[in-house]
Design an enzyme around this catalytic site. Structure first.
Site, PDB file in Angstrom:
ATOM      1  N   TRP A   1       0.675  -1.227  -0.137  1.00 45.24           N
ATOM      2  CA  TRP A   1       0.073   0.200  -0.049  1.00 45.24           C
ATOM      3  C   TRP A   1       1.071   1.392  -0.281  1.00 45.24           C
ATOM      4  O   TRP A   1       0.904   2.374  -0.643  1.00 45.24           O
ATOM      5  CB  TRP A   1      -0.898  -0.034   1.487  1.00 45.24           C
ATOM      6  N   HIS A   2       1.967   0.996   0.800  1.00 46.32           N
ATOM      7  CA  HIS A   2       2.959   2.376   0.791  1.00 46.32           C
ATOM      8  C   HIS A   2       3.234   2.326  -0.366  1.00 46.32           C
ATOM      9  O   HIS A   2       3.915   3.829  -0.587  1.00 46.32           O
ATOM     10  CB  HIS A   2       3.037   1.820   1.792  1.00 46.32           C
ATOM     11  N   GLY A   3       3.956   1.850  -1.281  1.00 44.87           N
ATOM     12  CA  GLY A   3       4.992   1.868  -3.104  1.00 44.87           C
ATOM     13  C   GLY A   3       4.463   1.200  -3.346  1.00 44.87           C
ATOM     14  O   GLY A   3       4.954  -0.805  -2.565  1.00 44.87           O
TER      15      GLY A   3
END
Lengths: 495, 494
Positions: free
Chosen positions: A329-331
């Protein structure tokens, strides 16, 4: 528009003033217009994408509600699940396309190349829409909440569209649950002086963390992490520690400004950070860091998977799934996946060794509530979290590898020979960075027992004004900003 | 009570705004040469001088006062484009009612640069000028005309640019008001440019007019209109400029400038067309190859400009009584400063002690002396040199005695200590802690020490060891030794 920009300094008071002048029942329309203006100041075309996601989740809510009325239980459940599945597929499909397509594609290319085969699909040349991960998750929480009948479907499309696009938390959270925010959009808030003051204090504190601390640390961190090969040992350690405070200040400042901005208008957004670096375990860290995302994964993924009320091995699997996806989700990069996996592994190991740990402490007769034991746990947790940040921040695998192999070189002289003062920050800025980190920790520590805004409220007007003035001018003078220097964008916008 | 609560918001905002203006002012790097203009008595100036560095170091208002009794202020700023000159003039006219405005013409030439930066000048150029203006509507308009829209706030809130100066703020940054300027905006350069390329020491002949930059023409016309509105005579000035910097392009553009001036009834004083007749020599009167004048060149050009102004616009002029006194006072300060600068230039070149001490007399210096071994010059008559500057101890009769001396040229204070044993003397002066030591060779020793704020400056050699402190800024100006035991020529050794 960035929160730390002159544009927001003008935009926000105008929005608030018009908001309170507008008759209460039309205010949500004004906020919707303002929110879309806010979002479109980045790139107007992506507003269409957000509108589409809004429409899909809005319809999913209405349709699920309609299915609820059906009497045939089997049909009802099937239809409801169908609408949920459709809403999730479409929204996650968009997210996948914009955020993960190229990543997956490149990964396939590498695998195929490894086996000497060709992979023919080219990458798409698209820019990641700002805040897409945030508003997609928020919109999906609505579909899920209606499905679970935690909330009734919102039939007023404009009001629902405001829930998805509410400008304070639109591009970097907190990710609100529909049960919390949606009902607030129908309430009528009167202007409240004390509440406004509290909101502004929070905005001020957020700006302070962003402008004075995060952006200053970024200068050092970027210099090291963009060319790690030129550094080794303690310089890499300092850069990594600095990064942990940079990302904390950066992200929590955004949340503070968001919560403060909403508060001025009467809305209550959830707390997103709660002194994470004072956590005594990784599990506790995740209850204190990006709380709204943790909550989302807990409610909509971890619990549906069975949470911890399952066999141990399944429980560990659930933890790993949550953290791998959280990393993703963060990257869209393997760095983030590894970062998530590390946090998952840390937790699994800590649960696995819990009994052993207990035995050791008992054997050594360590008092668990002693200050030194708590401090030991805080330090260990910070070291683990900090270690994981290396994967989060490093630009690529080669850099990560270099940093991990050169991190432990013993070169304490860098603290004395002035070489730390030539890495993005001069001596003045470096020392100020250290002082401001200590100040941040001090404020965090004090906030455990006392709410600073309450303390300020009780003081004589000279002390209050003096404090406000001091913070404002400290930011103006010692802030790391200005021409010739692009205010580094809030790190979390692209996630 | 509730109403009172809401009054607090504007009160707080006003307090923050006032403080903000004050803080911005502290952080804005000061150029008193320009900002001191605001201290000039209202309506006291006959002439306003505008333009670029060629104006700033080309025309000396004190020369205009000395020879023609014309009061003027030089608002020239390095590379200033014509549009900023226009806003400078507007600013000046808020406080002054000049009869004549002299505009230096070089930056009407600048075509290539403005094209390169899309009709704007470089940031450094803009900052030199715009950041000096007091906050006003005129300043806002000046910024709008001078920088791209997206950079507006950067110039409006100067703190955005300068807040990082917290690392090197100085006492002068906290001085809000300027003193009345002695040099009236003039910036003098004291060196002479010499080059072997002899053919460059001439001017280009105008050939055919070359088009000017439209923005420059536009603002030139605005200046003309503004002058007309205020009944002011505009004069275009071209300081002498050789081929080192002045190309055929420049000469041709100058032709167009002259035509433009002619169309608008503006007088032109082009030194390139008559520099030979006034004794101006490029080989002697330039300070650099960029075409800037040196001190001597300035004197010649200013004098001619003054005479021309007097003859054409200021015949039978009378200066207001109060203004005359102020200008006479300023002029005497100017003379004193010029003399001091002259003395400083000479003193640094002095080879012998008598020469040095002669120039030192006219400067605000603190002279500290400590003798090592012997300073009596037993068989030679040195004491005359010292007695001339007020040091009267007859050291020549005290072979191998210790000796300390302090002389303050500003106050005339003199202190001498002579003894056959070692002498220590410590004192404070302003920010300086001074401790001195002399041990003559009479008793076992041979040491000299002059420490200022803990740092040793004495050369610690035989004879008189000198340390000279500049009393203006309390810094060490010079340190040297003279062998007053054996050297009858009293040569200075640094």
């Amino acid at each position: 528009m960035l929160f730390n920009s002159i544009a927001y300094l003008i935009y926000f008071p105008v929005v608030v003033a018009v908001y309170f002048i507008t008759p209460a029942k039309y205010r949500y329309i004004w906020l919707l217009i303002s929110s879309y203006y806010f979002y479109m100041s980045w790139s107007p075309k992506y507003a269409v994408l957000m509108l589409f996601s809004t429409l899909v989740t809005y319809l999913s809510g209405v349709l699920i509600q309609r299915s609820n009325l059906k009497e045939n239980l089997k049909n009802k459940e099937f239809e409801k699940k169908l609408w949920v599945a459709l809403s999730f597929t479409i929204n996650l499909g968009i997210l996948f396309f914009f955020k993960y397509f190229n990543f997956i594609n490149e990964s396939f290319t590498s695998v195929f190349n490894y086996f000497g085969m060709n992979w023919w699909i080219p990458n798409f040349d698209v820019l990641l829409p700002v805040g897409i991960s945030f508003y997609t998750f928020q919109a999906l929480s609505y579909t899920m909440d209606v499905y679970r009948e935690d909330i009734k479907a919102e039939h007023n499309f404009a009001k629902y569209a405001l829930f998805v696009s509410f400008f304070p938390q639109l591009v970097a959270g907190p990710i609100e649950k529909s049960t919390h925010l949606l009902p607030q959009l129908s309430k009528h808030y009167k202007f409240n002086y004390e509440r406004m003051k509290e909101g502004l204090i929070l905005i001020g504190w957020g700006l302070f963390k962003k402008i004075v601390i995060a952006d200053r640390l970024a200068a050092f961190v970027n210099t090291v992490y963009n060319n790690p090969n030129q550094f080794e040992g303690f310089t890499l350690v300092v850069a990594t520690v600095f990064f942990s405070f940079q990302i904390y200040c950066d992200f929590s400042s955004y949340s503070d400004i968001a919560i403060g901005s909403a508060k001025v208008m009467g809305f209550d957004l959830m707390e997103n950070f709660k002194r994470p670096y004072f956590s005594k375990s990784i599990a506790e860290f995740w209850r204190r860091w990006h709380i709204s995302l943790g909550g989302w994964f807990r409610d909509y993924l971890y619990f549906p998977l069975g949470g911890n009320r399952v066999k141990k091995i399944i429980w560990y699997r659930n933890i790993m799934i949550v953290f791998l996806l959280s990393g993703l989700w963060h990257g869209a990069s393997w760095n983030f996946v590894i970062w998530g996996a590390l946090h998952g592994v840390f937790q699994v190991l800590s649960f696995e060794f819990a009994t052993f740990n207990k035995g050791i402490t008992k054997f050594l007769k360590i008092r668990k509530n002693s200050f030194s034991y708590k401090l030991y746990n805080v330090v260990i947790t910070f070291v683990l979290v900090d270690f994981a940040w290396i994967f989060f921040r490093a630009n690529n695998f080669a850099d990560t590898k270099y940093i991990l192999t050169h991190l432990f070189k013993f070169n304490p002289w860098v603290f004395f020979d002035g070489s730390l003062y030539n890495i993005g920050l001069d001596e003045y800025d470096f020392k100020l960075a250290i002082i401001s980190i200590l100040f941040l920790l001090f404020i965090d520590l004090v906030q455990r027992k006392y709410k600073l805004s309450d303390w300020i409220k009780e003081q004589h007007i000279f002390v209050r004004w003096g404090t406000y003035g001091f913070v404002i001018f400290f930011m103006i003078i010692f802030g790391y900003y200005g021409s010739g220097y692009d205010a580094t964008e809030f790190i979390y916008f692209q996630f | 009570m509730k109403e009172y609560k809401f009054l607090k918001i504007p009160a707080f905002l006003i307090a923050v705004t006032c403080l903000f203006v004050l803080v911005s002012n502290v952080f804005n790097p000061k150029r008193p040469r320009i900002t001191a203009f605001y201290e000039e008595p209202k309506n006291s100036l006959d002439v306003i001088l505008l333009g670029s560095s060629y104006m700033a170091n080309g025309i000396n208002p004190n020369v205009l006062w000395e020879h023609n009794k014309i009061t003027s202020y030089n608002l020239g700023v390095g590379s200033q484009p014509i549009w900023i000159s226009y806003f400078f003039l507007k600013e000046a006219l808020k406080y002054q009612t000049p009869k004549v405005v002299v505009l230096e013409a070089y930056y009407l030439h600048d075509l290539k640069n403005y094209k390169k930066y899309d009709n704007y000048a470089l940031e450094a150029t803009n900052r030199r000028s715009l950041d000096q203006l007091n906050f006003s509507l005129n300043k806002i308009q000046a910024i709008q005309a001078s920088v791209p829209t997206e950079e507006f706030w950067d110039y409006f809130f100067t703190i955005n640019k300068y807040h990082d100066r917290w690392k090197n703020l100085l006492q002068k940054d906290f001085q809000i008001n300027n003193e009345l300027s002695v040099y009236k905006g003039f910036s003098k350069v004291n060196r002479t440019f010499v080059d072997t390329r002899i053919e460059k020491y001439g001017v280009k002949i105008e050939n055919k007019p070359k088009a000017l930059h439209p923005k420059s023409v536009d603002y030139f016309k605005k200046i003309v209109a503004l002058c007309r509105e205020h009944n002011i005579q505009l004069v275009l000035l071209k300081t002498p400029m050789s081929q080192f910097v002045y190309s055929q392009d420049h000469a041709d553009t100058m032709m167009a400038i002259k035509e433009l001036a002619n169309e608008n009834d503006v007088d032109v004083l082009d030194f390139n067309s008559f520099y030979r007749n006034i004794g101006f020599d490029f080989k002697k009167h330039m300070s650099d190859q960029g075409g800037h004048l040196n001190g001597e060149g300035t004197k010649i050009v200013s004098k001619i400009l003054g005479d021309s102004l007097e003859m054409n616009y200021f015949q039978n002029k009378r200066t207001k009584i109060g203004v005359t006194e102020i200008w006479n006072d300023t002029f005497s300060k100017y003379k004193k400063l010029e003399n001091a600068k002259w003395a400083v230039a000479r003193i640094k070149k002095s080879k012998t002690l008598p020469e040095y001490l002669n120039y030192a007399k006219s400067l605000d210096l603190l002279v500290l002396i400590s003798v090592l071994d012997d300073g009596s010059g037993q068989y030679r008559n040195y004491h005359k040199t010292f007695s001339e500057i007020g040091l009267t101890s007859e050291l020549n009769k005290k072979f191998r005695w210790s000796y300390l001396a302090i002389k303050n040229n500003k106050t005339g204070y003199v202190k001498e200590i002579v003894d056959s044993v070692a002498i220590n003397h410590t004192f404070h002066m302003g920010k300086l802690d001074i401790s001195m030591l002399s041990i003559g060779g009479n008793k076992a020793g041979n040491r000299s020490s002059i420490k200022i704020n803990g740092k040793e400056y004495s050369k610690n050699k035989r004879g008189h060891n000198f340390v000279i402190v500049n009393l203006k800024d309390e810094t060490v100006f010079d340190a040297f030794n003279v062998d007053t035991h054996g050297d009858n020529k009293l040569i200075i050794k640094r």
